[in-house]
Write a protein that holds these residues in place. Structure first.
Motif, PDB file in Angstrom:
ATOM      1  N   ARG A  50       0.914  -1.215   0.112  1.00 58.74           N
ATOM      2  CA  ARG A  50      -0.299  -0.072  -0.011  1.00 58.74           C
ATOM      3  C   ARG A  50       0.771   1.164  -0.048  1.00 58.74           C
ATOM      4  O   ARG A  50       0.439   2.314  -0.481  1.00 58.74           O
ATOM      5  CB  ARG A  50      -0.917   0.195   1.201  1.00 58.74           C
ATOM      6  CG  ARG A  50      -2.091  -0.959   1.082  1.00 58.74           C
ATOM      7  CD  ARG A  50      -3.201  -0.790   1.944  1.00 58.74           C
ATOM      8  NE  ARG A  50      -4.257  -1.512   1.710  1.00 58.74           N
ATOM      9  CZ  ARG A  50      -5.464  -1.336   2.102  1.00 58.74           C
ATOM     10  NH1 ARG A  50      -5.712  -0.169   2.880  1.00 58.74           N
ATOM     11  NH2 ARG A  50      -6.519  -2.107   1.846  1.00 58.74           N
ATOM     12  N   SER A 109       2.250   1.618  -3.606  1.00 58.92           N
ATOM     13  CA  SER A 109       1.307   2.328  -4.450  1.00 58.92           C
ATOM     14  C   SER A 109       1.079   3.662  -4.261  1.00 58.92           C
ATOM     15  O   SER A 109       0.833   4.674  -4.987  1.00 58.92           O
ATOM     16  CB  SER A 109      -0.086   1.426  -4.388  1.00 58.92           C
ATOM     17  OG  SER A 109       0.061   0.305  -4.755  1.00 58.92           O
ATOM     18  N   SER A 165       4.137   5.917  -5.284  1.00 58.18           N
ATOM     19  CA  SER A 165       3.989   5.876  -6.628  1.00 58.18           C
ATOM     20  C   SER A 165       2.925   6.857  -7.100  1.00 58.18           C
ATOM     21  O   SER A 165       3.269   7.574  -8.079  1.00 58.18           O
ATOM     22  CB  SER A 165       3.297   4.281  -7.248  1.00 58.18           C
ATOM     23  OG  SER A 165       3.364   4.507  -8.778  1.00 58.18           O
TER      24      SER A 165
END
Length: 185
Positions: A74, A77, A80
């Motif tokens: 998580r 992500s 990112s």
């Protein structure tokens, strides 16, 4: 827009996305602390901000900072997405805001105790007990020593500073004498 506002919004979104799962939130908080420490180094911060590096290269740099376990999926992500939104330069502030939000929501407080000598376990336990009763929450104590204090202790909790050191008492007395001498002359 203000960096603090941006950081707090991203941190709130991460906190909400992680949800009430204590294990994941705790792991994310620990990884965020490690990344904040790593990003305080100029070289890593410069590399992460470097526009010539791709998203995956930046993520692998950050994973290397967490060496043994790598990034939580998580958190990976989320970072990112932050990079994709062009806010990677604010990552350290975002993670700091997340850490602060995590502790605030769980009623965890930080106390920094500085004394002239290393306090005994008994004194440390008593200090934690008193702080937890006053703050009605868990207290994490960071200890430090400063022989220049001569004696006594300085305690900082949630932005408040309680100074009961001999050094400060002597300085106060010296300042008082100086002030009285100014009036006499």
């Amino acid at each position: 827009m203000n960096t603090g506002i941006i950081a707090s919004r991203y941190a709130a979104a991460l906190y909400k996305w992680v949800g009430a799962d204590d294990a994941t939130a705790s792991q994310l908080c620990a990884q965020a602390k490690t990344l904040v420490e790593a990003l305080s180094m100029d070289k890593l911060r410069f590399l992460v901000k470097d526009a010539s590096l791709g998203r995956e290269e930046k993520l692998s740099l950050l994973e290397a900072a967490l060496a043994p376990g790598g990034l939580n999926p998580r958190l990976r992500s989320f970072i990112s997405m932050v990079e994709g939104n062009g806010r990677i330069a604010d990552l350290r502030f975002i993670l700091n805001s997340y850490i602060n939000l995590y502790y605030k929501e769980r009623n965890i407080h930080f106390a920094k105790v500085v004394s002239a000598y290393k306090p005994s376990e008994e004194l440390r336990a008593k200090l934690v007990s008193v702080a937890e009763n006053l703050l009605h929450g868990k207290v994490i104590v960071e200890e430090g020593t400063d022989p220049g204090l001569v004696g006594g202790v300085i305690v900082e909790v949630d932005g408040y500073r309680y100074d009961a050191s001999v050094k400060t008492a002597l300085k106060t007395v010296a300042d008082s004498f100086r002030e009285q001498n100014k009036r006499i002359i």
